[in-house]
Design an enzyme around this catalytic site. Structure first.
Site, PDB file in Angstrom:
ATOM      1  N   HIS A   1       0.861  -1.182   0.000  1.00 60.81           N
ATOM      2  CA  HIS A   1       0.000   0.000   0.000  1.00 60.81           C
ATOM      3  C   HIS A   1       0.897   1.231   0.000  1.00 60.81           C
ATOM      4  CE1 HIS A   1      -2.893   2.950   1.625  1.00 60.81           C
ATOM      5  NE2 HIS A   1      -3.857   2.100   1.303  1.00 60.81           N
TER       6      HIS A   1
ATOM      7  N   GLN B   1      -4.628  -5.534   6.889  1.00 61.64           N
ATOM      8  CA  GLN B   1      -5.494  -6.648   6.482  1.00 61.64           C
ATOM      9  C   GLN B   1      -5.201  -7.896   7.308  1.00 61.64           C
ATOM     10  OE1 GLN B   1      -7.860  -5.879   4.336  1.00 61.64           O
ATOM     11  NE2 GLN B   1      -6.969  -3.908   3.742  1.00 61.64           N
TER      12      GLN B   1
ATOM     13  N   LYS C   1     -10.733  -1.047   9.863  1.00 62.32           N
ATOM     14  CA  LYS C   1     -10.770  -2.279   9.067  1.00 62.32           C
ATOM     15  C   LYS C   1     -11.059  -3.500   9.940  1.00 62.32           C
ATOM     16  CE  LYS C   1      -7.356  -0.378   5.828  1.00 62.32           C
ATOM     17  NZ  LYS C   1      -8.245   0.010   4.726  1.00 62.32           N
TER      18      LYS C   1
ATOM     19  N   CYS D   1      -4.753   2.595  -3.842  1.00 61.47           N
ATOM     20  CA  CYS D   1      -3.569   3.124  -3.147  1.00 61.47           C
ATOM     21  C   CYS D   1      -2.398   2.153  -3.228  1.00 61.47           C
ATOM     22  CB  CYS D   1      -3.885   3.444  -1.684  1.00 61.47           C
ATOM     23  SG  CYS D   1      -5.077   4.765  -1.467  1.00 61.47           S
TER      24      CYS D   1
END
Length: 407
Positions: A123, A203, A226, A365
């Site tokens: 990212h 993540q 997230k 991104c």
């Protein structure tokens, strides 16, 4: 449908809404997740009145909020298996956490000519802070490549980890490819050369069991939003050994021991890195989100996510003209980024939105990742534990329909 998953959906009011007169099918969870009732209730309670600036007063509201804030730190420490609570630094998200390390670690340990080794499929938040630090310190970035399936080329690590490397920064799971990287092996190989490692877990913390003592990374970062928590919240885990040697990256209230015009001294960990009034309401909400996640039936959730991953791979690969990126099914989470021949991703996303499907299009991104595969824009569908296999089937049917409309 899975009865347990259906019961979970009832905890997320946002999933019950309609858009353009159609039921919402929310498939943009890699960007941000929805919040469960316990989080929403605590946020509302604190915003309505359980509100007092923390650490700085003896009155009731301050004490209540301080307790919630520090209790959240304890909850997070347990959740990620850290050894010490003071190794948990509250930030505004994974981006801020990486910037903190890039500045403070860079000030303490990086000099002209040094190298930071960064994964190719990162990212932007795990690229730009290192570029800024390298520009400031006269250092440079070296790239750890990925193969055509999106897997890190750790076979190249022995040659890349020379004496000039000061830090390795890689993601636990990529936000475009959705592949679980072999970060434990990366950490082991770097540590053989006494090189510290930062893991972007934005993540990874959602989809993997993370334990800092087992993983043994030096820094681990993630964002609350997230992980079913509030926006503007995040965590930097750092080993005490490194955090003690790193200078503060911001100055202000609450991060000091003593202040005078002749000179100042700084507070002990973790406050040294938490200048100013923190987002104590949001971080308390993050604590509530992690308590919610910790109480889930992990076996049920993992089995469901595995089902979604396998089913998604099968259904999407049957779509004519579709090319998926990140194709190692054994290491994949239910995150699917793809292109469709002859159709732009933004057009697909626009029509799908009108049908009630929330997906992501563009570069996510991660422009270097797309460039690696010769792409400028992809469509991404990312599923969470509250998504159903029926939603996935309906999404693929809708995708085929919009493709036929656009060709």
């Amino acid at each position: 449908m899975n009865a347990y998953i259906l019961s979970l959906r009832d905890c997320f009011p946002a999933l019950q809404q309609r858009v353009y007169g159609k039921p919402l099918v929310y498939l943009d969870n890699a960007a941000t997740t929805q919040k469960p009732l316990p989080v929403l209730s605590l946020l509302a309670e604190m915003e309505r009145g359980r509100n007092g600036n923390i650490h700085r007063a003896v009155h009731y509201l301050s004490a209540q909020c301080t307790e919630l804030y520090e209790s959240a730190r304890k909850t997070i420490c347990r959740f990620i298996g850290a050894e010490h609570e003071h190794e948990i630094i509250f930030t505004s998200g994974a981006t801020a956490a990486i910037n903190l390390v890039a500045f403070s670690f860079g000030e303490a340990f990086v000099k002209e000519g040094d190298v930071v080794l960064v994964g190719e499929a990162e990212h932007h938040s795990n690229i730009l802070p290192w570029q800024l630090m390298c520009a400031r310190k006269g250092a440079r970035i070296r790239v750890l490549p990925i193969d055509d399936a999106g897997r890190l080329r750790i076979d190249l690590l022995p040659d890349l980890l020379d004496d000039g490397v000061r830090l390795v920064a890689v993601s636990h799971i990529g936000n475009v490819l959705g592949l679980v990287n072999p970060v434990k092996r990366v950490i082991e190989m770097a540590h053989e050369r006494n090189i510290p490692v930062l893991i972007d877990g934005a993540q990874g913390v959602v989809h993997e069991h993370v334990n800092m003592l087992d993983l043994n990374c030096d820094f681990y970062v993630f964002s609350g939003h997230k992980l079913f928590g509030p926006t503007g919240t995040g965590i930097l885990y750092g080993k005490e050994h490194w955090l003690e040697q790193m200078p503060p990256w911001q100055g202000g209230g609450d991060m000091i021991a003593s202040v005078s015009f002749a000179g100042s001294t700084y507070a002990s960990l973790p406050l040294k890195f938490e200048a100013g009034t923190p987002n104590f309401i949001g971080q308390s909400g993050l604590g509530a989100a992690i308590e919610f996640v910790s109480a889930l039936d992990r076996g049920e959730v993992e089995a469901h996510l595995h089902l979604l991953t396998q089913k998604g791979m099968t259904l999407l690969q049957e779509v004519e003209g579709l090319t998926m990126f990140g194709t190692d099914a054994d290491q994949k989470i239910p995150l699917f980024s793809f292109s469709v021949e002859g159709v732009h991703a933004a057009d697909l996303a626009t029509l799908l939105d009108k049908m009630g499907y929330a997906v992501r299009s563009g570069q996510m991104c991660a422009e270097p990742t797309l460039a690696r595969f010769g792409q400028t824009s992809l469509l991404r569908a990312s599923l969470a534990m509250y998504n159903t296999d029926e939603e996935l089937e309906c999404f693929v049917t809708a995708l085929k329909k919009v493709i036929s409309m656009l060709r």
